[in-house]
Design a protein around this motif. Structure first.
Motif, PDB file in Angstrom:
ATOM      1  N   ASP A  69      -7.987-121.344  -1.604  1.00 22.56           N
ATOM      2  CA  ASP A  69      -8.312-119.954  -1.904  1.00 22.56           C
ATOM      3  C   ASP A  69      -8.257-119.996  -3.575  1.00 22.56           C
ATOM      4  N   ARG A  70      -9.194-120.610  -4.166  1.00 21.05           N
ATOM      5  CA  ARG A  70      -9.013-120.878  -5.609  1.00 21.05           C
ATOM      6  C   ARG A  70     -10.672-120.901  -6.020  1.00 21.05           C
ATOM      7  N   PRO A  71     -10.662-120.866  -7.479  1.00 20.93           N
ATOM      8  CA  PRO A  71     -11.945-121.048  -8.102  1.00 20.93           C
ATOM      9  C   PRO A  71     -12.718-122.415  -7.557  1.00 20.93           C
ATOM     10  N   GLN A  72     -14.048-122.427  -7.900  1.00 20.48           N
ATOM     11  CA  GLN A  72     -14.638-123.570  -7.398  1.00 20.48           C
ATOM     12  C   GLN A  72     -14.235-124.752  -8.491  1.00 20.48           C
ATOM     13  N   ASN A  73     -14.197-125.867  -7.752  1.00 17.71           N
ATOM     14  CA  ASN A  73     -13.930-127.169  -8.483  1.00 17.71           C
ATOM     15  C   ASN A  73     -15.204-127.551  -9.227  1.00 17.71           C
ATOM     16  N   VAL A  74     -15.455-127.148 -10.403  1.00 22.45           N
ATOM     17  CA  VAL A  74     -16.595-127.509 -11.241  1.00 22.45           C
ATOM     18  C   VAL A  74     -16.330-129.082 -11.825  1.00 22.45           C
ATOM     19  N   ASP A  75     -17.525-129.757 -11.718  1.00 16.60           N
ATOM     20  CA  ASP A  75     -17.220-131.095 -12.270  1.00 16.60           C
ATOM     21  C   ASP A  75     -18.224-130.946 -13.512  1.00 16.60           C
ATOM     22  N   ASN A  76     -17.805-130.693 -14.767  1.00 21.99           N
ATOM     23  CA  ASN A  76     -18.810-130.737 -15.888  1.00 21.99           C
ATOM     24  C   ASN A  76     -18.070-131.543 -17.135  1.00 21.99           C
ATOM     25  N   GLY A  77     -17.018-132.293 -16.785  1.00 28.60           N
ATOM     26  CA  GLY A  77     -16.714-133.327 -17.761  1.00 28.60           C
ATOM     27  C   GLY A  77     -15.385-132.605 -18.636  1.00 28.60           C
ATOM     28  N   SER A  78     -15.194-131.436 -18.343  1.00 27.65           N
ATOM     29  CA  SER A  78     -14.166-130.769 -19.218  1.00 27.65           C
ATOM     30  C   SER A  78     -12.911-130.722 -18.467  1.00 27.65           C
ATOM     31  N   SER A 334     -12.055-110.307 -23.205  1.00 24.80           N
ATOM     32  CA  SER A 334     -11.460-111.450 -22.339  1.00 24.80           C
ATOM     33  C   SER A 334     -12.463-112.227 -21.556  1.00 24.80           C
ATOM     34  N   GLN A 335     -13.615-111.347 -21.042  1.00 26.88           N
ATOM     35  CA  GLN A 335     -14.528-112.146 -19.931  1.00 26.88           C
ATOM     36  C   GLN A 335     -15.115-113.025 -20.733  1.00 26.88           C
ATOM     37  N   GLU A 336     -15.449-112.601 -22.329  1.00 25.79           N
ATOM     38  CA  GLU A 336     -16.451-113.535 -23.230  1.00 25.79           C
ATOM     39  C   GLU A 336     -15.688-114.748 -23.255  1.00 25.79           C
ATOM     40  N   VAL A 337     -14.421-114.879 -23.337  1.00 27.87           N
ATOM     41  CA  VAL A 337     -13.536-116.040 -23.554  1.00 27.87           C
ATOM     42  C   VAL A 337     -13.665-116.913 -22.213  1.00 27.87           C
ATOM     43  N   TRP A 338     -13.570-116.281 -21.197  1.00 31.06           N
ATOM     44  CA  TRP A 338     -13.306-116.908 -19.720  1.00 31.06           C
ATOM     45  C   TRP A 338     -14.812-117.525 -19.392  1.00 31.06           C
ATOM     46  N   ASP A 339     -15.850-116.879 -19.827  1.00 34.36           N
ATOM     47  CA  ASP A 339     -17.332-117.117 -19.631  1.00 34.36           C
ATOM     48  C   ASP A 339     -17.522-118.305 -20.530  1.00 34.36           C
ATOM     49  N   ALA A 340     -17.144-118.389 -21.872  1.00 35.32           N
ATOM     50  CA  ALA A 340     -17.522-119.539 -22.847  1.00 35.32           C
ATOM     51  C   ALA A 340     -16.768-120.800 -22.001  1.00 35.32           C
ATOM     52  N   LEU A 341     -15.180-120.572 -21.770  1.00 35.59           N
ATOM     53  CA  LEU A 341     -14.581-121.791 -21.395  1.00 35.59           C
ATOM     54  C   LEU A 341     -15.147-122.336 -19.676  1.00 35.59           C
ATOM     55  N   ALA A 342     -15.658-121.321 -19.117  1.00 31.14           N
ATOM     56  CA  ALA A 342     -16.202-121.744 -17.895  1.00 31.14           C
ATOM     57  C   ALA A 342     -17.644-122.546 -18.078  1.00 31.14           C
ATOM     58  N   LYS A 343     -18.210-122.271 -19.098  1.00 25.19           N
ATOM     59  CA  LYS A 343     -19.728-122.930 -19.447  1.00 25.19           C
ATOM     60  C   LYS A 343     -19.279-124.111 -20.451  1.00 25.19           C
ATOM     61  N   ASP A 344     -18.117-124.552 -20.765  1.00 27.78           N
ATOM     62  CA  ASP A 344     -17.766-125.661 -21.677  1.00 27.78           C
ATOM     63  C   ASP A 344     -18.191-125.511 -22.852  1.00 27.78           C
ATOM     64  N   GLN A 345     -18.214-123.935 -23.466  1.00 23.89           N
ATOM     65  CA  GLN A 345     -18.819-123.623 -24.830  1.00 23.89           C
ATOM     66  C   GLN A 345     -17.753-123.186 -25.713  1.00 23.89           C
ATOM     67  N   PRO A 346     -17.974-123.378 -27.052  1.00 25.66           N
ATOM     68  CA  PRO A 346     -16.855-122.792 -27.943  1.00 25.66           C
ATOM     69  C   PRO A 346     -16.554-121.049 -27.676  1.00 25.66           C
ATOM     70  N   ILE A 347     -15.332-120.542 -28.225  1.00 27.39           N
ATOM     71  CA  ILE A 347     -15.076-119.208 -27.837  1.00 27.39           C
ATOM     72  C   ILE A 347     -15.671-118.617 -28.981  1.00 27.39           C
ATOM     73  N   PRO A 348     -16.893-117.522 -28.728  1.00 27.01           N
ATOM     74  CA  PRO A 348     -17.446-116.718 -29.861  1.00 27.01           C
ATOM     75  C   PRO A 348     -16.273-116.005 -30.747  1.00 27.01           C
ATOM     76  N   ALA A 349     -16.385-115.914 -32.042  1.00 22.45           N
ATOM     77  CA  ALA A 349     -15.779-114.971 -32.716  1.00 22.45           C
ATOM     78  C   ALA A 349     -15.595-113.589 -32.384  1.00 22.45           C
ATOM     79  N   SER A 350     -16.775-113.197 -31.729  1.00 19.11           N
ATOM     80  CA  SER A 350     -16.687-111.775 -31.361  1.00 19.11           C
ATOM     81  C   SER A 350     -15.778-111.321 -30.318  1.00 19.11           C
ATOM     82  N   ALA A 351     -15.020-112.231 -29.515  1.00 16.64           N
ATOM     83  CA  ALA A 351     -14.248-112.327 -28.472  1.00 16.64           C
ATOM     84  C   ALA A 351     -12.879-111.852 -29.017  1.00 16.64           C
ATOM     85  N   THR A 352     -12.552-112.143 -30.431  1.00 15.22           N
ATOM     86  CA  THR A 352     -11.238-111.741 -30.531  1.00 15.22           C
ATOM     87  C   THR A 352     -11.271-110.818 -31.758  1.00 15.22           C
ATOM     88  N   ALA A 353     -12.416-110.349 -32.347  1.00 16.06           N
ATOM     89  CA  ALA A 353     -12.484-109.660 -33.349  1.00 16.06           C
ATOM     90  C   ALA A 353     -11.755-108.176 -33.319  1.00 16.06           C
TER      91      ALA A 353
END
Length: 369
Positions: A69-78, A334-353
Motif C-alpha cells: 500500500d504505497r505509491p508506484q515504484n517509478v523507474d526514471n533514474g532518480s 506544496s503540490q507544485e513541489v511534489w509534482d516537480a519531484l515526481a517528474k524529476d524536474q526542478p522545483i519552481p520558484a513559484s512554489a515557495t514564494a
C-alpha cells in the motif's frame, strides 16, 4: 513480496533510483556520511574493517512493514530518501533532557537526487507541520489509528521509521527509496572525526538551551557546536519557530558537504576509516542499505553531488489559522513541489514564494567558510 524481492536485488549495484536504489540529510549530508566507508571497504582484503563497519549498521525493514500500500515504484533514474534526525534522549543523548513520551523526528528532509545523480533538491518538513497521519503499526504490533491535524513529528513517535515514511508518502505521493536516521551523539562524533566544519556567522548566535555561544566571525565548529547550531531555535532573530532552525540546518549542511569534499578523506586511510566508523555508528537505515556492500553502490552513485548543485527549500507552509504555534502546508504550492519531484524536474520558484518558511531571516546568520 515479488516487488520487494525484485527491488532488493537491484540495490547491490551502483545505485540509480529504483533500478539500483542505492545513504542523513540528512541529504545531501547522506552523500557525505555514507560515502566515506564505502571506498575503504572496497579497497581489497581488509576483512576486519569490513566486518567492523558492517556490524555498526542498524537496519529497519520498511518494505515489510508497509507492504504494497504505497505509491508506484517509478523507474526514471532518480532517487528519493527520507532523512530524519531523532530527538530521542536515550543513552548518551540523555544530556539533552528527558524523553517526554518517546522519541520524535527533530529534523526531517526529503532528498530527491535527479537522474544522473549530479544534482539534488532537499525539502525540509517543519516538525510542527499539521498533517493527516495515517494508521500505523506501533511498536509491539498494535495499530496506532490515523488522525487529522497531527504534528508531523508524531508519526515517528507513534509508529517509528515506517510510520514516518508512510506519512511522507501519503503527503507527497512519492515512494521513498531509502530511509536514513541520525542521532545526536552520532552526529557530534561524525563532525569531530571530520575535524570540524568551517562556517562564518554574520551575527552572534547564543542559545543556552542548545549550548551554543558563537560571536560573529569565522569558526570551525566541533561536534558539540555543530549540534547546537542545527538545534537552536532561540539563538536567532525571529519567532523561535522550527522555520528559523531549518534555515540554519540547510546552511550548515551545505558547509558540511563542502568540507567533506575539501579535506581529502578518500586519500587519507586513517581519516577515512575514522569517518566511516563514526558514520556507520551514527545512522539507522532501511534494511536495503544496512550492509556495507549495499552502501558501496549507493555512495558511489552520490559522489558527483556538490553543494552548489543541491537546492534546499522548506515545504511551503503558512502559520495555522486555528493554532499559530503550528504550520499547515499550502496546498497548491506544496503540490507544485511534489509534482516537480515526481517528474524529476526542478522545483519552481513559484512554489515557495508565498511560504512562511521562505520569509525568515535565520539563514542569513550562517554562511559556509
Amino acid at each position: 513480496m515479488g516487488e520487494q524481492g525484485t527491488r532488493s536485488s537491484r540495490i547491490r549495484g551502483a545505485g540509480k533510483r529504483r533500478k539500483q536504489p542505492s545513504t542523513r540529510r540528512r541529504a545531501a549530508r547522506i552523500a557525505a556520511w555514507s560515502a566515506a566507508g564505502v571506498v575503504l571497504v572496497g579497497g581489497g582484503g581488509l576483512g576486519y574493517v569490513y566486518f567492523k563497519l558492517n556490524g555498526n549498521l542498524k537496519g529497519v525493514d520498511i518494505n515489510a512493514q508497509l507492504g504494497t500500500d504505497r505509491p508506484q515504484n517509478v523507474d526514471n533514474g532518480s532517487m528519493d530518501i527520507l532523512v530524519l534526525g531523532s530527538d530521542s534522549r536515550a543513552g548518551a543523548n540523555k544530556e539533552y533532557g528527558e524523553d517526554e513520551g518517546g522519541a520524535r523526528s527533530d529534523t526531517a528532509m526529503i532528498i530527491h537526487v535527479y537522474q544522473g545523480h549530479k544534482t539534488a533538491s532537499v525539502v525540509s518538513i517543519p516538525r510542527d507541520t499539521l498533517v493527516t497521519r495515517p494508521s500505523c503499526t506501533a511498536p509491539g504490533g498494535k495499530t496506532a489509528p490515523g488522525a487529522r491535524r497531527q504534528m508531523f513529528n508524531t508519526a515517528y513517535e507513534v509508529g517509528g521509521p515506517a510510520c514516518a515514511v508512510k506519512t511522507v508518502e501519503q503527503m507527497s505521493g512519492i515512494r521513498m527509496d531509502h530511509y536514513i536516521e541520525v542521532d545526536f551523539t552520532g552526529f557530534k562524533k561524525l563532525i569531530d572525526q571530520l575535524g570540524g566544519v568551517p562556517v562564518t556567522t554574520n551575527k552572534p548566535i547564543k542559545d543556552d538551551k542548545s549550548h551554543l555561544d558563537l560571536p560573529a566571525g569565522k569558526h570551525t565548529l566541533n561536534g558539540e557546536q555543530a549540534l547546537g547550531l542545527v538545534r537552536t531555535r532561540h539563538g536567532v532573530v525571529g519567532d523561535g519557530s522550527d522555520l528559523g532552525r531549518i534555515q540554519l540546518q540547510q546552511a550548515f549542511i551545505k558547509a558540511l558537504i563542502s568540507q567533506v569534499k575539501s579535506v581529502g578523506v578518500f586519500s587519507n586511510p586513517t581519516k577515512l576509516y575514522g569517518l566511516a566508523d563514526a558514520a556507520t555508528k551514527a545512522i539507522t537505515t532501511d534494511s536495503d542499505l544496512s550492509s556495507i556492500n549495499s552502501l558501496i553502490g549507493f555512495a558511489n552513485g552520490l559522489k558527483g553531488l556538490d553543494a552548489s548543485n543541491v537546492k534546499m527549500i522548506t515545504l511551503p507552509v503558512q502559520y495555522d489559522k486555528a493554532d499559530p504555534n503550528r504550520v499547515s502546508p499550502l496546498a497548491k504550492e506544496s503540490q507544485e513541489v511534489w509534482d516537480a519531484l515526481a517528474k524529476d524536474q526542478p522545483i519552481p520558484a513559484s512554489a515557495t514564494a508565498g511560504s512562511a518558511g521562505d520569509k525568515g531571516t535565520a539563514g542569513g546568520y550562517v554562511a559556509g567558510q
